[in-house]
Scaffold this motif. Sequence first.
Motif, mmCIF file in Angstrom:
data_model
loop_
_atom_site.group_PDB
_atom_site.id
_atom_site.type_symbol
_atom_site.label_atom_id
_atom_site.label_comp_id
_atom_site.label_asym_id
_atom_site.label_seq_id
_atom_site.Cartn_x
_atom_site.Cartn_y
_atom_site.Cartn_z
ATOM 1 N N ALA A 164 50.715 75.591 82.509
ATOM 2 C CA ALA A 164 50.719 76.330 81.308
ATOM 3 C C ALA A 164 49.899 78.221 81.521
ATOM 4 C CB ALA A 164 49.707 75.347 80.186
ATOM 5 N N SER A 165 48.797 78.213 82.637
ATOM 6 C CA SER A 165 48.410 79.698 82.755
ATOM 7 C C SER A 165 49.370 80.568 83.308
ATOM 8 C CB SER A 165 46.984 79.283 83.572
ATOM 9 O OG SER A 165 46.182 78.376 82.980
ATOM 10 N N ILE A 166 50.117 79.111 83.676
ATOM 11 C CA ILE A 166 51.294 80.728 84.876
ATOM 12 C C ILE A 166 52.293 81.225 83.616
ATOM 13 C CG2 ILE A 166 53.034 80.944 86.046
ATOM 14 C CD1 ILE A 166 50.778 79.057 88.602
ATOM 15 N N ALA A 167 52.976 79.879 83.009
ATOM 16 C CA ALA A 167 53.619 80.059 81.968
ATOM 17 C C ALA A 167 53.842 81.632 80.693
ATOM 18 C CB ALA A 167 54.445 78.730 81.444
ATOM 19 N N PHE A 168 52.237 81.075 80.419
ATOM 20 C CA PHE A 168 52.685 82.166 79.585
ATOM 21 C C PHE A 168 51.854 83.648 79.665
ATOM 22 C CE2 PHE A 168 51.986 77.876 76.988
ATOM 23 C CZ PHE A 168 52.667 77.916 75.716
ATOM 24 N N THR A 169 51.049 83.529 80.739
ATOM 25 C CA THR A 169 50.362 84.445 82.119
ATOM 26 C C THR A 169 51.723 85.149 82.258
ATOM 27 O OG1 THR A 169 48.444 83.458 82.505
ATOM 28 C CG2 THR A 169 49.260 85.744 83.135
ATOM 29 N N ALA A 170 52.481 84.406 82.788
ATOM 30 C CA ALA A 170 53.931 85.215 83.515
ATOM 31 C C ALA A 170 54.666 85.605 82.401
ATOM 32 C CB ALA A 170 54.630 84.101 83.746
ATOM 33 N N VAL A 171 55.232 85.215 81.136
ATOM 34 C CA VAL A 171 56.065 85.820 79.921
ATOM 35 C C VAL A 171 54.850 86.870 79.157
ATOM 36 C CG1 VAL A 171 56.620 85.439 77.521
ATOM 37 C CG2 VAL A 171 56.952 83.791 79.472
ATOM 38 N N LEU A 172 53.930 87.278 79.521
ATOM 39 C CA LEU A 172 52.914 88.480 78.340
ATOM 40 C C LEU A 172 52.647 89.287 79.935
ATOM 41 C CD1 LEU A 172 51.308 88.829 76.469
ATOM 42 C CD2 LEU A 172 49.534 88.092 77.373
ATOM 43 N N GLY A 173 53.174 88.595 80.808
ATOM 44 C CA GLY A 173 52.892 89.893 82.350
ATOM 45 C C GLY A 173 54.783 90.767 82.756
ATOM 46 N N VAL A 174 55.199 90.527 81.718
ATOM 47 C CA VAL A 174 57.082 91.398 81.700
ATOM 48 C C VAL A 174 56.548 91.873 80.125
ATOM 49 C CG1 VAL A 174 59.625 91.205 80.751
ATOM 50 C CG2 VAL A 174 57.886 89.537 82.628
ATOM 51 N N ILE A 175 55.636 91.350 79.141
ATOM 52 C CA ILE A 175 55.851 91.783 77.823
ATOM 53 C C ILE A 175 54.988 93.220 77.590
ATOM 54 C CG2 ILE A 175 54.847 92.018 75.562
ATOM 55 C CD1 ILE A 175 56.154 88.973 74.778
ATOM 56 N N VAL A 176 53.664 93.197 79.179
ATOM 57 C CA VAL A 176 52.983 94.534 79.754
ATOM 58 C C VAL A 176 53.299 95.331 80.079
ATOM 59 C CG1 VAL A 176 51.193 95.051 80.370
ATOM 60 C CG2 VAL A 176 51.427 92.911 79.124
ATOM 61 N N VAL A 177 54.348 94.964 80.600
ATOM 62 C CA VAL A 177 55.139 95.808 81.657
ATOM 63 C C VAL A 177 56.262 97.013 80.668
ATOM 64 C CG1 VAL A 177 57.291 96.333 83.664
ATOM 65 C CG2 VAL A 177 55.408 95.558 83.963
ATOM 66 N N LEU A 178 56.918 96.474 79.695
ATOM 67 C CA LEU A 178 57.676 96.984 78.887
ATOM 68 C C LEU A 178 56.720 98.161 78.019
ATOM 69 C CD1 LEU A 178 60.544 93.951 78.208
ATOM 70 C CD2 LEU A 178 60.518 95.785 79.682
ATOM 71 N N ALA A 179 55.837 97.541 77.469
ATOM 72 C CA ALA A 179 55.259 97.650 75.684
ATOM 73 C C ALA A 179 53.800 99.042 77.194
ATOM 74 C CB ALA A 179 54.218 96.974 75.115
ATOM 75 N N LEU A 180 53.358 98.652 77.749
ATOM 76 C CA LEU A 180 52.337 100.247 78.166
ATOM 77 C C LEU A 180 52.667 101.483 78.125
ATOM 78 C CD1 LEU A 180 49.434 99.211 79.295
ATOM 79 C CD2 LEU A 180 49.375 99.641 81.022
ATOM 80 N N PRO A 181 54.106 101.604 79.284
ATOM 81 C CA PRO A 181 54.610 102.871 78.537
ATOM 82 C C PRO A 181 54.320 103.456 77.425
ATOM 83 C CG PRO A 181 55.771 101.889 80.472
ATOM 84 C CD PRO A 181 54.677 100.858 79.840
ATOM 85 N N LEU A 182 54.839 102.731 76.899
ATOM 86 C CA LEU A 182 54.418 103.306 75.012
ATOM 87 C C LEU A 182 53.006 103.121 74.579
ATOM 88 C CD1 LEU A 182 56.953 100.506 73.704
ATOM 89 C CD2 LEU A 182 57.747 103.284 74.286
ATOM 90 N N LEU A 183 52.205 102.792 74.994
ATOM 91 C CA LEU A 183 50.597 102.808 74.460
ATOM 92 C C LEU A 183 50.576 104.440 75.220
ATOM 93 C CD1 LEU A 183 48.479 102.159 73.517
ATOM 94 C CD2 LEU A 183 47.586 100.903 75.920
ATOM 95 N N GLY A 184 50.598 104.273 77.024
ATOM 96 C CA GLY A 184 50.337 105.365 77.335
ATOM 97 C C GLY A 184 50.911 106.949 76.852
#
Length: 370
Positions: free
Chosen positions: A191-211
């Motif tokens: 459970a920890s890895i599944a949700f962390t992995a999905v969120l990790g992909v979202i962070v990669v896409l969203a972080l440049p927008l925040l920066g």
Amino acid sequence: MTITIRWTVVDAGRISMEMKSAALPTPESTPRFESAMAFARSIRPGLLLCLLLTLAAIGLTSIERDLIGHVWLEPLVLAILLGAAVRTAWTPDARFKAGVDFSAKTLLEIAVVLLGASVSAATLSALGLPFVFGIFALVALAIIVGFGVGRLLGLNPRMALLVACGNAICGNSAIAAVAPVINADGEEVAASIAFTAVLGVIVVLALPLLGGLIHMSELQYGALAGLTVYAVPQVLAAAAPFGAAATQTGTVVKLVRVLMLGPVILALSLIAGRKAPDAKGPGLHRLLPWFIIGFLAMIGLRSFDLIPQAALPPMSAASGLLTVVAMAALGLQTDIRAVARAGGKVIAAVILSLGALVLLSLGLIRLLGL
């Protein structure tokens, strides 16, 4: 063949000699060899099943890359999902248990040791000491906050700690490394890895927008990516839109975060040791499991350039491959229905913990005037 000679005095003038022969023990007949062969036979079915799932996960990753040009779900995530899917459709019988348990525990511990070879203390010299200590403090605080958030949401202590360490240090690798120390079961890790992995992909896409939204410089954004993104390849992907300086800074900061994995695991081992029911207290092997010592030793060897450069890529690849095999095994130990029941709380804990990490990272960057 061995010959035993026994001399016997028959009378005063005559001596009799008796010769006996006995078979010398061969390697195949020694108890140790037989025990090793029995163990190999016992783990073979489960290990082969885990390897089959690993190959399937790697194959699916190649299909992803061919179809859409990049990888959305890494082999590690696909392996645990495939294992869980197999377990949902079919429960492996007792003959698979030994091999699956071996893959989930022993192979994972070996992978953690090899992971230490990818970390060098020399990376610290690229940053000032205040920033290095700031990263260490940030990781510690993020773990505390993440654990508190998880507990407030109703997660059990092990699950809350897995989520907190995954967010604060290095995502899936941290979860995989911490799991055996705190005796987390397959469902909690999955459970920890599944949700962390999905969120990790979202962070990669969203972080440049925040920066871009808050007008960060290359150095600032690189530091933010290194402080918040889970895996090193993801840091490279997230930092690339801001240029080479951001990518280099993000990589160095990320590796400093990874350096915290050893101290965190050691601290958790000491805490777990104190909670052990033994009246005399835990032994050294429980306070310092062999894979923790190995992980720290690898960091030391790498820092003193005692590991040949040519050996580093194969060691890194072996660590990654063994981790994928271990994740397939954890998937096979997982009842997907139990993971689904815990899903809402886990994903809320991951999101809130990550949000806290981003805010803490922005605060550190501002505090140190980067």
